[in-house]
Design a protein around this motif. Structure first.
Motif, mmCIF file in Angstrom:
data_model
loop_
_atom_site.group_PDB
_atom_site.id
_atom_site.type_symbol
_atom_site.label_atom_id
_atom_site.label_comp_id
_atom_site.label_asym_id
_atom_site.label_seq_id
_atom_site.Cartn_x
_atom_site.Cartn_y
_atom_site.Cartn_z
ATOM 1 N N VAL A 1 0.856 -1.185 0.000
ATOM 2 C CA VAL A 1 0.000 0.000 0.000
ATOM 3 C C VAL A 1 0.897 1.242 0.000
ATOM 4 N N PRO A 2 0.748 2.116 -0.987
ATOM 5 C CA PRO A 2 1.626 3.289 -1.076
ATOM 6 C C PRO A 2 1.337 4.309 0.026
ATOM 7 N N ASN A 3 2.337 5.131 0.295
ATOM 8 C CA ASN A 3 2.224 6.130 1.352
ATOM 9 C C ASN A 3 2.554 7.535 0.831
ATOM 10 N N THR A 4 3.725 7.702 0.250
ATOM 11 C CA THR A 4 4.128 9.011 -0.261
ATOM 12 C C THR A 4 3.584 9.237 -1.672
ATOM 13 N N ILE A 5 3.599 10.479 -2.109
ATOM 14 C CA ILE A 5 3.163 10.812 -3.471
ATOM 15 C C ILE A 5 3.998 10.049 -4.501
ATOM 16 N N GLU A 6 5.294 9.945 -4.254
ATOM 17 C CA GLU A 6 6.183 9.208 -5.160
ATOM 18 C C GLU A 6 5.796 7.735 -5.227
ATOM 19 N N GLU A 7 5.490 7.137 -4.071
ATOM 20 C CA GLU A 7 5.065 5.737 -4.033
ATOM 21 C C GLU A 7 3.730 5.552 -4.753
ATOM 22 N N TRP A 8 2.828 6.512 -4.587
ATOM 23 C CA TRP A 8 1.536 6.436 -5.281
ATOM 24 C C TRP A 8 1.740 6.499 -6.795
ATOM 25 N N HIS A 9 2.622 7.356 -7.232
ATOM 26 C CA HIS A 9 2.887 7.477 -8.661
ATOM 27 C C HIS A 9 3.409 6.153 -9.217
ATOM 28 N N ALA A 10 4.330 5.553 -8.514
ATOM 29 C CA ALA A 10 4.909 4.280 -8.961
ATOM 30 C C ALA A 10 3.852 3.184 -8.972
ATOM 31 N N PHE A 11 3.013 3.171 -7.947
ATOM 32 C CA PHE A 11 1.964 2.150 -7.862
ATOM 33 C C PHE A 11 0.958 2.296 -9.004
ATOM 34 N N LEU A 12 0.509 3.514 -9.278
ATOM 35 C CA LEU A 12 -0.477 3.726 -10.336
ATOM 36 C C LEU A 12 0.107 3.378 -11.703
ATOM 37 N N LYS A 13 1.365 3.698 -11.921
ATOM 38 C CA LYS A 13 2.001 3.331 -13.202
ATOM 39 C C LYS A 13 2.072 1.814 -13.360
ATOM 40 N N LYS A 14 2.390 1.122 -12.259
ATOM 41 C CA LYS A 14 2.447 -0.344 -12.304
ATOM 42 C C LYS A 14 1.061 -0.921 -12.553
ATOM 43 N N CYS A 15 0.030 -0.308 -11.942
ATOM 44 C CA CYS A 15 -1.345 -0.759 -12.167
ATOM 45 C C CYS A 15 -1.700 -0.662 -13.646
ATOM 46 N N LYS A 16 -1.280 0.406 -14.273
ATOM 47 C CA LYS A 16 -1.562 0.579 -15.698
ATOM 48 C C LYS A 16 -0.838 -0.491 -16.517
ATOM 49 N N GLU A 17 0.368 -0.815 -16.123
ATOM 50 C CA GLU A 17 1.150 -1.833 -16.825
ATOM 51 C C GLU A 17 0.492 -3.206 -16.754
ATOM 52 N N VAL A 18 -0.160 -3.498 -15.615
ATOM 53 C CA VAL A 18 -0.759 -4.839 -15.453
ATOM 54 C C VAL A 18 -2.203 -4.891 -15.927
ATOM 55 N N GLY A 19 -2.695 -3.802 -16.549
ATOM 56 C CA GLY A 19 -4.003 -3.894 -17.190
ATOM 57 C C GLY A 19 -5.088 -2.943 -16.743
ATOM 58 N N TYR A 20 -4.859 -2.173 -15.699
ATOM 59 C CA TYR A 20 -5.867 -1.192 -15.282
ATOM 60 C C TYR A 20 -5.687 0.066 -16.134
ATOM 61 N N SER A 21 -6.551 0.251 -17.110
ATOM 62 C CA SER A 21 -6.339 1.316 -18.096
ATOM 63 C C SER A 21 -6.513 2.721 -17.528
ATOM 64 N N GLU A 22 -7.330 2.837 -16.469
ATOM 65 C CA GLU A 22 -7.539 4.136 -15.818
ATOM 66 C C GLU A 22 -7.474 3.908 -14.309
ATOM 67 N N PRO A 23 -6.285 3.634 -13.782
ATOM 68 C CA PRO A 23 -6.161 3.092 -12.426
ATOM 69 C C PRO A 23 -6.756 3.934 -11.301
ATOM 70 N N LEU A 24 -6.651 5.257 -11.360
ATOM 71 C CA LEU A 24 -7.178 6.088 -10.274
ATOM 72 C C LEU A 24 -8.464 6.770 -10.708
ATOM 73 N N ASN A 25 -9.573 6.433 -10.030
ATOM 74 C CA ASN A 25 -10.832 7.120 -10.303
ATOM 75 C C ASN A 25 -10.836 8.419 -9.510
ATOM 76 N N TYR A 26 -10.520 9.480 -10.222
ATOM 77 C CA TYR A 26 -10.318 10.789 -9.601
ATOM 78 C C TYR A 26 -11.646 11.468 -9.245
ATOM 79 N N GLY A 27 -12.705 11.131 -9.980
ATOM 80 C CA GLY A 27 -14.031 11.621 -9.639
ATOM 81 C C GLY A 27 -14.255 13.075 -9.978
#
Length: 576
Positions: free
Chosen positions: A244-270
């Motif tokens: 589970v990410p904590n810092t903004i940098e960790e969140w960025h890395a996590f969301l990019k990885k999510c996109k790589e594994v198939g989540y085309s729009e990983p963060l629902n910003y609303g």
């Protein structure tokens, strides 16, 4: 043209009706603030009941006679004392001495098509002897209906959500629309009086700056848990192999990885919930969504903080990289939920109660909660959301009320022990039972969970109980989405609450009549300006440096005056 009409029309030129989230509260009136939960109104006899606790507590198969005793009488002897302060038990006004029908105006809820047939309200009518006729405008037409009602002078007896009045409750009283109830509360609302005075926070958030009592507020036994934040599908953590990410940098890395594994729009910003500005991501940069308390306890404006450009640059990059849902600027609730359950989304910014229903209950998608992001490792996660024991809805009695005593008695029932049970838990037997300690609970075969009409819990929590009302709201124990078997939404909300700093949260302040119209005018202009600039910058339609022009325009627009109005209101609140 009457006083109300003239003022309403002048304020509508300034802005559309603003629903204030601030409480009408104020300085302590020593003559009216000495009640305790055990106080009995003068010249009224305390109602005594036969103790039926041995028949009701722990009974999982109550007889019809036992159901009738609980549902059709004021007997509350089977209920335990669950909170630090005892819930009041004054039933001396019931059944009401006269035949009366009260007209109650309230905004409609699309999931409750007819409040006049709501099971809880029918039960309250039976117990109190006070008939009620609910008036609800069509969904989406509430603002226009309210304006027409006020301007015409054809007022009902009670208005739910009276803060809709331009300038709030106090302006409504000053203009002759609402009644000042200060001198009537102790006599005609003994339960509300006792409950609000049994805790300093409840007292302080339900009285105006000048010490007046203008309405009945939803006030809880405790400060409710944070209800909104970052929620991650467990499968996304598994597929990415990341924590589970904590810092903004960790969140960025996590969301990019999510996109790589198939989540085309990983963060629902609303969009419609205002997630862009709720302090979830922007809070990491100190760029809070609206007003907040700075390190000196003074009111500041989040969008004007030093790291705003850094925040906007970050979100512009995330948007360019396709890490956000493409329709974040326009998506409504249904569109967001459709995306949530699809393979596009890995992370939602939402309520764990809502997502437990849509993700886990309806689609068997497990999820976890993450604390609001921080900028640097070691920083404490924070939020500007804090519950000050003010919750639910408010109610005001109008100057056209045909029987003020009846209106106050009807509302006051909600703050009695019996009212707490019925409004939070619904009918005994079909909705809830009572455990060995006198605590109501929803059994697994409750209509809440097994609705005869097949409705999901997200609907039945409104259908069979009052979820947001002028009452003692027991959210932690009576929200079926929290207490359902297997639900962990409450655990997430508690985790957020206990691990995020809320020192920057502004309490429910109120404005004077003169301040209110100016605050609404400036607030609307600043909100529109912020929305336009921030959205265009994030979408890449404007460069990040356009923020400098935004800040300049905000200051020219009257940002300093806006903050001074809020600071004055905060100073008065602190003196209550």
């Amino acid at each position: 043209m009457g006083k109300i009409t003239k003022r309403l029309l002048s304020l509508l030129v300034v802005s559309s009706i603003v629903i204030s989230t601030a409480a009408c509260s104020g300085s302590k009136d020593e003559s009216a603030e000495t009640a305790t939960p055990e106080t009995e109104v003068a010249n009224k006899e305390k109602v005594e009941f036969k103790d039926i606790s041995t028949n009701i507590r722990g009974n999982k198969t109550p007889t019809q006679e036992q159901k009738d005793e609980v549902n059709n009488t004021m007997n509350d002897t089977y209920l335990g004392d669950l909170f630090e302060q005892k819930i009041p038990q004054d039933y001396s006004a019931y059944p009401y001495k006269k035949d009366v029908t009260l007209n109650v105006w309230m905004p409609a809820d699309p999931q409750i098509p007819d409040m006049n047939n709501h099971a809880v309200q029918k039960q309250v009518e039976k117990l109190t002897g006070i008939k009620v006729n609910f008036i609800t405008p069509p969904v989406g037409q509430e603002a226009d209906a309210f304006t027409l009602m006020i301007s015409s002078g054809e007022l009902p007896d009670i208005i739910i959500n009276p803060e809709r009045y331009p300038g709030g409750l106090e302006a409504g009283v000053n203009d002759g629309a609402y009644l000042d109830l200060t001198d009537k509360m102790e006599k005609y609302a003994p339960n509300y009086t006792a409950w609000r005075n049994s805790d300093e926070t409840r007292r302080k958030t339900t009285v105006t700056d000048s010490g007046k009592l203008l309405g009945f507020y939803g006030i809880a036994p405790y400060s409710e848990w944070t209800w909104f934040g970052m929620l991650i599908k467990k499968e996304a953590l598994e597929k990415t192999g990341m924590e589970v990410p904590n810092t903004i940098e960790e969140w960025h890395a996590f969301l990019k990885k999510c996109k790589e594994v198939g989540y085309s729009e990983p963060l629902n910003y609303g969009s419609t919930y205002g997630q862009i500005f709720t302090g979830i991501i922007n809070g990491a940069f100190g760029v809070w969504d609206w007003t907040f308390l700075d390190g000196n306890g003074k009111v500041a404006w989040g969008p004007a903080q030093p790291k705003a450009k850094e925040y906007l640059a970050t979100m512009q990059q995330w948007n360019k990289e396709g890490l956000l849902n493409r329709d974040w600027a326009t998506a409504d609730f249904n569109q967001r939920m459709a995306s949530a359950i699809s393979g596009k989304t890995a992370v939602m910014m939402d309520s764990p109660d809502t997502m437990w229903s849509y993700w886990k209950q309806q689609n068997n998608i497990d999820f976890v909660g993450a604390l609001n992001p921080v900028l640097n490792a070691g920083d404490q996660s924070a939020t500007t959301y804090k519950n000050f024991k003010r919750t639910g809805r408010a109610a005001a009695i109008t100057t056209k009320c045909k029987d003020v005593e009846a209106a106050m008695a009807w509302l006051d029932f909600n703050y009695s022990k019996k009212g707490w049970e019925i409004l939070n838990y619904g009918e005994y037997g079909t909705m809830h039972l009572i455990d060995e300690n006198g605590k109501p609970y929803f059994p697994e075969d409750s209509y809440i969970y097994k609705d005869p009409d097949g409705q999901p819990v997200a609907t039945t929590l409104l259908k069979y109980r009052m979820h947001s009302w002028p009452d003692i709201r027991d959210e932690h124990n009576s929200n079926p989405l929290i207490v359902a078997k297997g639900s962990y939404s409450g655990e997430i909300r508690k985790y957020w609450t206990e691990n995020m700093d809320t020192s920057m949260a502004v309490p429910p302040i109120t404005f004077t009549q003169e301040e209110a119209s100016r605050e609404a005018e400036l607030g609307n202009q600043l909100s529109t300006l912020r929305g336009e600039y921030f959205a265009k910058i994030i979408m890449g339609e404007l460069p990040v440096d356009a923020y400098d022009k935004f800040l300049s325009e905000a200051k020219k627009m009257g940002l300093d005056e806006f903050l001074s109005i809020h600071q004055a209101a905060l100073d008065r609140y602190n003196q209550r």
